[in-house]
Design an enzyme around this catalytic site. Sequence first.
Site, PDB file in Angstrom:
ATOM      1  CE  LYS A   1     -43.772   8.272  57.336  1.00 28.85           C
ATOM      2  NZ  LYS A   1     -42.751   7.907  58.314  1.00 28.85           N
TER       3      LYS A   1
ATOM      4  CD  GLU B   1     -38.453  13.624  59.930  1.00 25.55           C
ATOM      5  OE1 GLU B   1     -38.817  12.767  59.108  1.00 25.55           O
ATOM      6  OE2 GLU B   1     -38.656  14.846  59.790  1.00 25.55           O
TER       7      GLU B   1
ATOM      8  CB  VAL C   1     -44.357   1.131  69.707  1.00 30.61           C
ATOM      9  CG1 VAL C   1     -45.580   1.257  70.562  1.00 30.61           C
ATOM     10  CG2 VAL C   1     -43.103   1.081  70.558  1.00 30.61           C
TER      11      VAL C   1
ATOM     12  CB  THR D   1     -34.826   7.397  62.165  1.00 30.40           C
ATOM     13  OG1 THR D   1     -35.055   7.898  63.486  1.00 30.40           O
ATOM     14  CG2 THR D   1     -34.941   8.526  61.187  1.00 30.40           C
TER      15      THR D   1
ATOM     16  CE1 TYR E   1     -25.639  14.820  56.504  1.00 31.93           C
ATOM     17  CE2 TYR E   1     -26.673  13.193  55.109  1.00 31.93           C
ATOM     18  CZ  TYR E   1     -26.740  14.076  56.157  1.00 31.93           C
ATOM     19  OH  TYR E   1     -27.897  14.228  56.846  1.00 31.93           O
TER      20      TYR E   1
HETATM   21  P1  FAD Z   1     -37.803  -5.465  71.025  1.00 34.27           P
HETATM   22  O1  FAD Z   1     -39.005  -5.371  70.190  1.00 34.27           O
HETATM   23  O2  FAD Z   1     -37.916  -5.023  72.456  1.00 34.27           O
HETATM   24  O3  FAD Z   1     -37.333  -6.968  70.999  1.00 34.27           O
HETATM   25  C1  FAD Z   1     -36.459  -7.485  71.969  1.00 34.27           C
HETATM   26  C2  FAD Z   1     -36.439  -9.009  71.870  1.00 34.27           C
HETATM   27  O4  FAD Z   1     -35.475  -9.515  72.780  1.00 34.27           O
HETATM   28  C3  FAD Z   1     -37.763  -9.671  72.219  1.00 34.27           C
HETATM   29  O5  FAD Z   1     -38.013 -10.753  71.351  1.00 34.27           O
HETATM   30  C4  FAD Z   1     -37.519 -10.178  73.620  1.00 34.27           C
HETATM   31  O6  FAD Z   1     -38.317 -11.289  73.930  1.00 34.27           O
HETATM   32  C5  FAD Z   1     -36.053 -10.557  73.513  1.00 34.27           C
HETATM   33  N1  FAD Z   1     -35.414 -10.638  74.822  1.00 34.27           N
HETATM   34  C6  FAD Z   1     -35.130  -9.648  75.694  1.00 34.27           C
HETATM   35  N2  FAD Z   1     -34.583 -10.161  76.811  1.00 34.27           N
HETATM   36  C7  FAD Z   1     -34.489 -11.498  76.622  1.00 34.27           C
HETATM   37  C8  FAD Z   1     -34.012 -12.586  77.416  1.00 34.27           C
HETATM   38  N3  FAD Z   1     -33.519 -12.417  78.658  1.00 34.27           N
HETATM   39  N4  FAD Z   1     -34.089 -13.829  76.912  1.00 34.27           N
HETATM   40  C9  FAD Z   1     -34.587 -14.063  75.670  1.00 34.27           C
HETATM   41  N5  FAD Z   1     -35.068 -13.077  74.881  1.00 34.27           N
HETATM   42  C10 FAD Z   1     -35.013 -11.818  75.365  1.00 34.27           C
HETATM   43  N6  FAD Z   1     -39.320   2.774  64.964  1.00 34.27           N
HETATM   44  C11 FAD Z   1     -39.670   3.150  63.730  1.00 34.27           C
HETATM   45  O7  FAD Z   1     -38.933   2.870  62.783  1.00 34.27           O
HETATM   46  N7  FAD Z   1     -40.824   3.840  63.506  1.00 34.27           N
HETATM   47  C12 FAD Z   1     -41.640   4.235  64.521  1.00 34.27           C
HETATM   48  O8  FAD Z   1     -42.686   4.830  64.261  1.00 34.27           O
HETATM   49  C13 FAD Z   1     -41.261   3.912  65.850  1.00 34.27           C
HETATM   50  N8  FAD Z   1     -42.001   4.300  66.909  1.00 34.27           N
HETATM   51  C14 FAD Z   1     -41.566   4.009  68.173  1.00 34.27           C
HETATM   52  C15 FAD Z   1     -42.243   4.536  69.278  1.00 34.27           C
HETATM   53  C16 FAD Z   1     -41.770   4.306  70.569  1.00 34.27           C
HETATM   54  C17 FAD Z   1     -42.464   4.904  71.747  1.00 34.27           C
HETATM   55  C18 FAD Z   1     -40.635   3.478  70.765  1.00 34.27           C
HETATM   56  C19 FAD Z   1     -40.132   3.155  72.155  1.00 34.27           C
HETATM   57  C20 FAD Z   1     -39.969   2.951  69.683  1.00 34.27           C
HETATM   58  C21 FAD Z   1     -40.408   3.231  68.382  1.00 34.27           C
HETATM   59  N9  FAD Z   1     -39.704   2.761  67.279  1.00 34.27           N
HETATM   60  C22 FAD Z   1     -40.074   3.141  66.024  1.00 34.27           C
HETATM   61  C23 FAD Z   1     -38.560   1.867  67.456  1.00 34.27           C
HETATM   62  C24 FAD Z   1     -38.971   0.429  67.126  1.00 34.27           C
HETATM   63  O9  FAD Z   1     -40.024   0.024  67.943  1.00 34.27           O
HETATM   64  C25 FAD Z   1     -37.790  -0.506  67.342  1.00 34.27           C
HETATM   65  O10 FAD Z   1     -36.664  -0.011  66.678  1.00 34.27           O
HETATM   66  C26 FAD Z   1     -38.077  -1.860  66.758  1.00 34.27           C
HETATM   67  O11 FAD Z   1     -39.281  -2.360  67.220  1.00 34.27           O
HETATM   68  C27 FAD Z   1     -36.977  -2.823  67.112  1.00 34.27           C
HETATM   69  O12 FAD Z   1     -37.063  -3.217  68.441  1.00 34.27           O
HETATM   70  P2  FAD Z   1     -36.093  -4.379  68.915  1.00 34.27           P
HETATM   71  O13 FAD Z   1     -36.355  -5.573  68.077  1.00 34.27           O
HETATM   72  O14 FAD Z   1     -34.721  -3.838  68.985  1.00 34.27           O
HETATM   73  O15 FAD Z   1     -36.555  -4.648  70.429  1.00 34.27           O
END
Ligand code: FAD
Length: 502
Positions: free
Chosen positions: A85, A347, A54, A349, A436
């Site tokens: 957007k 928002e 997401v 973010t 700020y």
């Molecule tokens: P993830 O996508 O979870 O990636 C984690 C990675 O780590 C994956 O590749 C996984 O395979 C890997 N990993 C984990 N454990 C292991 C392991 N043991 N071994 C090897 N690999 C591993 N952000 C916005 O900017 N706009 C939005 O509209 C928005 N809506 C959101 C709505 C919801 C409900 C949520 C929960 C979040 C939303 N976000 C939004 C936030 C956004 O989804 C995240 O900031 C963004 O996707 C980054 O996620 P990430 O890469 O940190 O984590």
Amino acid sequence: MRKGTTGPGDDRLRVVVVGGGTAGWMTAAALAALAGQACRVELVESAEIGIVGVGEATLPHMRFFIQRLGIDEAAFMRATDATFKLGIEFRDFGEIGERYIHPFGTYGRPLGGVAFHHYFLQRHPRPGGSAIGPYSAGVTAAEQRRFALPDNEADDPATSFGYAYQFDATRFAPFLRDWAEARGVTRTEGRIVDVERERTNGDVRAVLLAGGERIEGDLFVDCSGFRALLIGEQSWEDWSHWLPCDRAVAAPTASPAGTIEPFTRAAAMPAGWRWRIPLRHRVGNGYVYASRFLDDDMAREQFLAAIEGEPLAEPRLLRFRAGRRTRSWTGNVVAIGLASGFLEPLESTSIYLVQMAITALVEHFPGRPIDALDRDGFNRSVDAEYDRIRDFLILHYHATRRSDTPFWDHVRNMETPPELAQKLALWRETAQVAQYSHGLFLEPSWVAVLLGQGVIPHGWDQRAAIPDPAALDRALETLQGAIAERVAAMPDHRVWLEGHAA
Ligand code: FAD
């Protein structure tokens, strides 16, 4: 040679990015592009675990990210089924039935060094929902579902506004992966099952994969999402007393025929709010709610009753909590993305926070050994951004007049962080926004939400006093007319997409 070690003559820093979601691939791509002379990048991800999938609404800074990497905007938009957007429409936040759009960009233009809203307030002293909206080209275009590229050089409020993208979160990381691999980033598929640390200081030496591989590095970027594999649990600052939403139920629906809204919608619900994000091929929907006030079954029921159309997939439940690591960079581990903290997407973010953390990492790029000054500089920048965003999000809840459910009663009455309380007091008295110099959510954003939710100040800057009210009315009308005229000449959003990013 062991994997992750460098060849003869290559003494660049070995950076291991753990995780291949949006945060992981943004980090890997940016480091390859912006710090490739100083480091080589290896990314480890597990298809079996997958990504959160997401995160579909962004902020205008995303444009600068893709521009800085030299990525073609149209190619990026095609690959991710993106739409434009212009802001976020908030429904039912101030009071049920009210709405406003928080645009990217300013209202009107300052005069004599005094911001436009001080002039506006002289003639609009009452709560009016979106009454200031027509003085923003972004709001006006969003209301009419139109889009064309802004002209931000001209210093003309009729043509200048900001824009961002709404995209398919499951397609962005694969798009960046292709881009980053073509620029030297290496990728390893596998599940990390163990972490090897230095006995002396706890620094990570290597990660160990289920298949037996061992990947060594000098610097580890923890992009493992909510699992926070490397940064761990030791330093979490919990903010759920201010931001009680801790779950979301999400499902896509089909795109309606006709125009595509060039904005994200946030509609208040009995125990939180619901997003609607229109993409080209589908609409993303989700209900962010507080489990203290609503159980999962009821949330699902309210969500399905509220969305437009049938869900295209079984609704997913996501769990999270508001807060951040007290030290996102600890030892030789830098947490970026969901591993570093979470602020609900009210928002949009989170991806911005990923981006700003990458920028801070590039600015404070370490040598060998890592200098504590780099770590501290990075942590200060990240903390300041989180704190400001947190306060701005709290504002959306706290500045409500709703009292129809225990959730809205709670957020209306709760104590806010002291910085926010001071900011609100200043606004109520003087219509000033404590400023700020950089970062997110500057004066126009606060004005949008405060006025949009009916927080009308008692006073305004007397330097803006115009002795002839009729002259001020005429000037306001002329400005509104100029904006309306320019927007009327813009094409429909879908037509623009088909012509420029198909
Ligand atoms: P993830 O996508 O979870 O990636 C984690 C990675 O780590 C994956 O590749 C996984 O395979 C890997 N990993 C984990 N454990 C292991 C392991 N043991 N071994 C090897 N690999 C591993 N952000 C916005 O900017 N706009 C939005 O509209 C928005 N809506 C959101 C709505 C919801 C409900 C949520 C929960 C979040 C939303 N976000 C939004 C936030 C956004 O989804 C995240 O900031 C963004 O996707 C980054 O996620 P990430 O890469 O940190 O984590």
